[in-house]
Design an enzyme around this catalytic site. Structure first.
Site, mmCIF file in Angstrom:
data_model
loop_
_atom_site.group_PDB
_atom_site.id
_atom_site.type_symbol
_atom_site.label_atom_id
_atom_site.label_comp_id
_atom_site.label_asym_id
_atom_site.label_seq_id
_atom_site.Cartn_x
_atom_site.Cartn_y
_atom_site.Cartn_z
ATOM 1 N N HIS A 132 -10.113 -5.335 -3.491
ATOM 2 C CA HIS A 132 -8.783 -5.503 -2.906
ATOM 3 C C HIS A 132 -8.924 -5.924 -1.458
ATOM 4 C CE1 HIS A 132 -10.030 -1.274 -2.591
ATOM 5 N NE2 HIS A 132 -9.399 -1.228 -1.425
ATOM 6 N N MET A 133 -8.020 -6.791 -1.047
ATOM 7 C CA MET A 133 -7.952 -7.221 0.345
ATOM 8 C C MET A 133 -6.747 -6.555 0.980
ATOM 9 S SD MET A 133 -9.664 -9.186 2.438
ATOM 10 C CE MET A 133 -10.458 -10.513 1.525
ATOM 11 N N HIS A 134 -6.979 -5.816 2.066
ATOM 12 C CA HIS A 134 -5.871 -5.257 2.837
ATOM 13 C C HIS A 134 -5.334 -6.349 3.753
ATOM 14 C CE1 HIS A 134 -6.912 -0.861 2.227
ATOM 15 N NE2 HIS A 134 -8.098 -1.385 1.995
ATOM 16 N N ASN A 184 -12.872 -3.500 2.118
ATOM 17 C CA ASN A 184 -13.896 -2.472 2.175
ATOM 18 C C ASN A 184 -14.773 -2.551 0.924
ATOM 19 O OD1 ASN A 184 -12.874 -1.352 4.602
ATOM 20 N ND2 ASN A 184 -11.291 -0.269 3.449
ATOM 21 N N GLU A 217 -12.450 3.207 -1.320
ATOM 22 C CA GLU A 217 -11.979 4.332 -2.135
ATOM 23 C C GLU A 217 -11.690 3.913 -3.571
ATOM 24 O OE1 GLU A 217 -8.565 5.897 -0.123
ATOM 25 O OE2 GLU A 217 -9.722 6.407 1.671
ATOM 26 N N VAL A 218 -11.090 2.746 -3.726
ATOM 27 C CA VAL A 218 -10.716 2.291 -5.074
ATOM 28 C C VAL A 218 -11.695 1.191 -5.500
ATOM 29 C CG1 VAL A 218 -8.900 1.294 -6.498
ATOM 30 C CG2 VAL A 218 -8.287 2.843 -4.620
ATOM 31 N N ASP A 237 0.843 -1.195 0.000
ATOM 32 C CA ASP A 237 0.000 0.000 0.000
ATOM 33 C C ASP A 237 0.880 1.248 0.000
ATOM 34 O OD1 ASP A 237 -3.225 0.528 0.925
ATOM 35 O OD2 ASP A 237 -1.827 2.211 1.121
#
Ligand code: AMP
Length: 119
Positions: A104-106, A91, A99-100, A33
């Site tokens: 995606h997985m954080h 998210n 946001e994007v 990130d």
């Protein structure tokens, strides 16, 4: 939500924007990130055009779904997070503060991440 192919992760996948790659396979890319929220903060994305987890679950092939799960575990292991532990977060949408608009997985680790929600 229709997929916006001008989102930043689509540009990373097309090689239009650089990223710090952590891991890659035929179906997934993992990279660091740009604004890390923990000592280790990695994002894992599918290479296919999916906006969020609901879109991915409904439309990705079984092979893509299996590859995504495997990539998350592999990325965490490769980052040395297995012993200390880590948190994964995806998210989605407005309430999830996404946001994007590319799934995606954080992966957050390297310290105690704290409570699930700030109170
Ligand atoms: P989210 O709020 O779940 O959509 O998270 C988007 C994440 O993408 C944030 O943690 C950003 O810091 C991260 N991000 C945005 N642009 C980039 C980029 N070019 N390279 C790496 N991470 C990025």
């Amino acid at each position: 939500m229709a997929y916006d192919d001008q989102n930043i992760f689509a540009k990373i996948l097309r090689g239009e924007i650089p990223c710090q790659t952590h891991d890659e396979c035929d179906h997934t890319l993992a990279f660091h990130d740009i604004q890390p929220q923990a000592p280790t903060h990695i994002l894992v994305i599918p290479k296919g055009a999916y906006t969020d987890m609901s879109d991915f679950a409904a439309h990705a092939s079984a092979e893509e779904q299996a590859a995504f799960i495997a990539a998350i575990g592999r990325a965490a292991t490769k980052a040395g997070l297995t012993e200390g532990g880590y948190r994964i977060i995806a998210n989605s949408g407005a309430h999830g503060c996404q946001e994007v608009p590319h799934l995606h997985m954080h992966i957050l680790g390297g310290e105690v991440i704290g409570p699930l929600r700030a109170r």
